[in-house]
Design a protein around this motif. Structure first.
Motif, PDB file in Angstrom:
ATOM      1  N   ILE A 101      11.909 -24.005 -14.558  1.00 44.87           N
ATOM      2  CA  ILE A 101      11.711 -24.547 -16.122  1.00 44.87           C
ATOM      3  C   ILE A 101      12.578 -25.777 -17.357  1.00 44.87           C
ATOM      4  CG2 ILE A 101      10.318 -23.255 -18.230  1.00 44.87           C
ATOM      5  CD1 ILE A 101       9.498 -21.721 -16.057  1.00 44.87           C
ATOM      6  N   GLU A 102      14.317 -24.305 -17.238  1.00 45.83           N
ATOM      7  CA  GLU A 102      15.133 -25.401 -17.748  1.00 45.83           C
ATOM      8  C   GLU A 102      15.780 -26.417 -17.211  1.00 45.83           C
ATOM      9  OE1 GLU A 102      18.469 -22.293 -17.892  1.00 45.83           O
ATOM     10  OE2 GLU A 102      17.104 -21.595 -19.075  1.00 45.83           O
ATOM     11  N   LYS A 103      15.336 -27.041 -16.334  1.00 46.81           N
ATOM     12  CA  LYS A 103      15.777 -28.187 -16.202  1.00 46.81           C
ATOM     13  C   LYS A 103      14.802 -29.191 -15.898  1.00 46.81           C
ATOM     14  CE  LYS A 103      18.322 -31.120 -13.373  1.00 46.81           C
ATOM     15  NZ  LYS A 103      17.349 -32.066 -13.537  1.00 46.81           N
ATOM     16  N   MET A 104      13.262 -28.382 -15.939  1.00 44.90           N
ATOM     17  CA  MET A 104      12.319 -29.574 -16.691  1.00 44.90           C
ATOM     18  C   MET A 104      12.075 -29.816 -17.461  1.00 44.90           C
ATOM     19  SD  MET A 104      10.662 -29.668 -13.248  1.00 44.90           S
ATOM     20  CE  MET A 104       8.609 -30.337 -13.502  1.00 44.90           C
ATOM     21  N   ARG A 105      12.717 -28.972 -19.030  1.00 45.31           N
ATOM     22  CA  ARG A 105      13.123 -29.343 -19.635  1.00 45.31           C
ATOM     23  C   ARG A 105      14.122 -30.144 -20.631  1.00 45.31           C
ATOM     24  NH1 ARG A 105      11.675 -23.373 -22.534  1.00 45.31           N
ATOM     25  NH2 ARG A 105       9.633 -23.324 -21.820  1.00 45.31           N
ATOM     26  N   GLU A 106      14.509 -29.774 -19.870  1.00 36.84           N
ATOM     27  CA  GLU A 106      16.437 -30.963 -19.704  1.00 36.84           C
ATOM     28  C   GLU A 106      15.725 -32.073 -19.148  1.00 36.84           C
ATOM     29  OE1 GLU A 106      20.739 -32.064 -18.236  1.00 36.84           O
ATOM     30  OE2 GLU A 106      19.915 -30.173 -17.617  1.00 36.84           O
ATOM     31  N   ASP A 107      14.977 -32.522 -18.231  1.00 41.03           N
ATOM     32  CA  ASP A 107      14.311 -33.960 -17.784  1.00 41.03           C
ATOM     33  C   ASP A 107      13.537 -34.828 -19.227  1.00 41.03           C
ATOM     34  OD1 ASP A 107      16.371 -33.382 -15.306  1.00 41.03           O
ATOM     35  OD2 ASP A 107      14.437 -33.229 -14.277  1.00 41.03           O
ATOM     36  N   GLN A 108      13.108 -34.044 -19.171  1.00 44.34           N
ATOM     37  CA  GLN A 108      11.723 -34.721 -20.223  1.00 44.34           C
ATOM     38  C   GLN A 108      12.645 -34.770 -21.709  1.00 44.34           C
ATOM     39  OE1 GLN A 108       8.285 -35.165 -20.360  1.00 44.34           O
ATOM     40  NE2 GLN A 108       9.268 -35.971 -22.079  1.00 44.34           N
ATOM     41  N   PHE A 109      13.695 -33.660 -22.030  1.00 47.88           N
ATOM     42  CA  PHE A 109      14.621 -34.297 -23.086  1.00 47.88           C
ATOM     43  C   PHE A 109      15.559 -34.861 -22.961  1.00 47.88           C
ATOM     44  CE2 PHE A 109      13.574 -29.368 -25.078  1.00 47.88           C
ATOM     45  CZ  PHE A 109      13.142 -30.046 -26.182  1.00 47.88           C
ATOM     46  N   GLY A 166      16.952 -25.682 -31.024  1.00 52.27           N
ATOM     47  CA  GLY A 166      18.009 -24.733 -29.845  1.00 52.27           C
ATOM     48  C   GLY A 166      17.878 -25.237 -28.739  1.00 52.27           C
ATOM     49  N   SER A 167      17.148 -26.026 -28.645  1.00 53.73           N
ATOM     50  CA  SER A 167      17.093 -27.166 -27.091  1.00 53.73           C
ATOM     51  C   SER A 167      18.481 -27.300 -25.923  1.00 53.73           C
ATOM     52  CB  SER A 167      15.910 -27.919 -27.058  1.00 53.73           C
ATOM     53  OG  SER A 167      14.728 -26.295 -27.658  1.00 53.73           O
ATOM     54  N   LEU A 168      19.368 -27.583 -27.311  1.00 54.68           N
ATOM     55  CA  LEU A 168      20.215 -28.198 -26.805  1.00 54.68           C
ATOM     56  C   LEU A 168      20.620 -27.274 -26.001  1.00 54.68           C
ATOM     57  CD1 LEU A 168      22.071 -30.000 -29.640  1.00 54.68           C
ATOM     58  CD2 LEU A 168      21.607 -31.022 -27.527  1.00 54.68           C
ATOM     59  N   ARG A 169      20.403 -26.126 -24.967  1.00 50.26           N
ATOM     60  CA  ARG A 169      20.617 -25.042 -24.767  1.00 50.26           C
ATOM     61  C   ARG A 169      20.693 -25.100 -22.831  1.00 50.26           C
ATOM     62  NH1 ARG A 169      16.618 -22.377 -27.360  1.00 50.26           N
ATOM     63  NH2 ARG A 169      15.266 -21.115 -25.285  1.00 50.26           N
ATOM     64  N   TYR A 170      19.746 -25.997 -23.238  1.00 54.12           N
ATOM     65  CA  TYR A 170      19.242 -26.459 -21.478  1.00 54.12           C
ATOM     66  C   TYR A 170      19.976 -27.558 -20.745  1.00 54.12           C
ATOM     67  CZ  TYR A 170      14.956 -24.165 -23.799  1.00 54.12           C
ATOM     68  OH  TYR A 170      13.858 -23.720 -23.323  1.00 54.12           O
ATOM     69  N   PHE A 171      20.480 -28.515 -21.650  1.00 54.43           N
ATOM     70  CA  PHE A 171      21.488 -29.534 -21.213  1.00 54.43           C
ATOM     71  C   PHE A 171      22.354 -28.699 -20.268  1.00 54.43           C
ATOM     72  CE2 PHE A 171      18.785 -31.407 -24.463  1.00 54.43           C
ATOM     73  CZ  PHE A 171      18.898 -33.007 -23.966  1.00 54.43           C
ATOM     74  N   SER A 172      23.006 -29.187 -19.611  1.00 45.99           N
ATOM     75  CA  SER A 172      24.391 -28.250 -18.268  1.00 45.99           C
ATOM     76  C   SER A 172      25.229 -29.059 -18.703  1.00 45.99           C
ATOM     77  CB  SER A 172      23.584 -28.124 -17.574  1.00 45.99           C
ATOM     78  OG  SER A 172      23.213 -29.804 -16.084  1.00 45.99           O
ATOM     79  N   ASP A 173      25.322 -30.004 -19.068  1.00 48.46           N
ATOM     80  CA  ASP A 173      26.881 -31.245 -18.842  1.00 48.46           C
ATOM     81  C   ASP A 173      26.707 -31.000 -20.783  1.00 48.46           C
ATOM     82  OD1 ASP A 173      28.825 -32.566 -19.314  1.00 48.46           O
ATOM     83  OD2 ASP A 173      27.628 -34.265 -18.166  1.00 48.46           O
TER      84      ASP A 173
END
Length: 274
Positions: A61-69, A144-151
């Motif tokens: 789910i987090e990966k999907m959100r990261e891709d959308q953002f 607080g969605s910056l936490r979804y970015f792994s890089d």
């Protein structure tokens, strides 16, 4: 006698019913230690598997959100980069026209150069209203969605880009304020009318609005400025010079670095999409 027999019969049936309901209690089977181990292993495996499944689901789910953002950020930065390129081109064109205006000023006979003065002013007085598109970044911050970015390096670059973008927006407002407060009064008073006769102005405007593209250059027909007797060339040059300095500083310290940063971020987001 019949009553006693009936009584004994009822008692006998009641005892039978009790025997059917209350079965004799047999001692439970004692489990071997190996059975306990098997049960523990099975329970541990079930819990562990459930943990990994839930963890994988959250990660997905987090990966999907990261891709959308990332897609949304890419759209915003493409928009910003187009606008920044326009600001960069406008600044370079205005600097060229400013150099030509300085040549006229140094000659000291600007009255003989009114057609050129009109032409240069038409570009120097231009104002591009611009604001950055920061909707996605503001959403990332507020939720607080910056936490979804792994890089994390990308996150820091994005933060710095947005900070510089906000600074440029503030300084752009400062430039526009100077144009409206000091430049526009001179422009309105002395340069707006292109032709001496009002009917000629109406004609060129009407032709332009109707889509005519080969309109004669109006500057070659202008013989004088409006209210030419009150036109102050020194005051005009001072206002133009301040505008050029403000915009050139912003272009060198914000627009061009932001264009470079936007290219890096767009390259990163493109690689992530692939």
């Amino acid at each position: 006698m019949e009553g006693r027999n009936c009584k004994h019969y009822l008692i006998f049936n009641y005892n039978i019913l009790n025997m059917e309901v209350h079965h004799p209690h047999h001692p439970s089977h004692k489990k071997k230690w190996s059975e306990y181990i098997i049960e523990f292993v099975m329970l541990f495996a079930a819990v562990t598997l459930g943990f990994f499944v839930e963890n994988y689901r959250e990660h997905y789910i987090e990966k999907m959100r990261e891709d959308q953002f990332i897609l949304d950020i890419r759209k915003d930065i493409i928009f910003d980069s187009v606008q920044l390129s326009k600001l960069d081109r406008q600044n370079k064109l205005r600097r060229n026209y400013y150099d030509s205006l300085v040549v006229i000023y140094k000659k000291g006979k600007w009255v003989n150069e009114i057609p050129s003065l009109q032409k240069y002013n038409s570009v120097l007085s231009g104002k591009i209203t611009w604001e950055p598109r920061q909707e996605t970044y503001k959403q990332l911050i507020s939720t607080g969605s910056l936490r979804y970015f792994s890089d994390r390096k990308f996150v820091e670059e994005l933060k710095e880009y947005e900070i510089q973008l906000a600074k440029l927006a503030f300084r752009r407002q400062r430039f526009l304020q100077h144009m409206y407060d000091f430049y526009e009064p001179i422009n309105q008073k002395h340069f707006i009318t292109l032709y001496d006769r009002p009917e000629d102005n109406y004609k060129v405007v009407t032709e332009f609005l109707n889509g005519k593209t080969n309109i004669e250059n109006p500057y070659s027909s202008v013989k004088k400025l409006n209210h030419q007797e009150s036109f102050d060339m020194i005051d005009y040059m001072s206002v133009v010079t301040t505008a050029i300095l403000l915009e050139s500083y912003d272009n060198q310290n914000f627009v061009q670095p932001l264009l470079e940063n936007s290219r890096k971020i767009l390259a990163y987001t493109e690689n992530k999409n692939h």
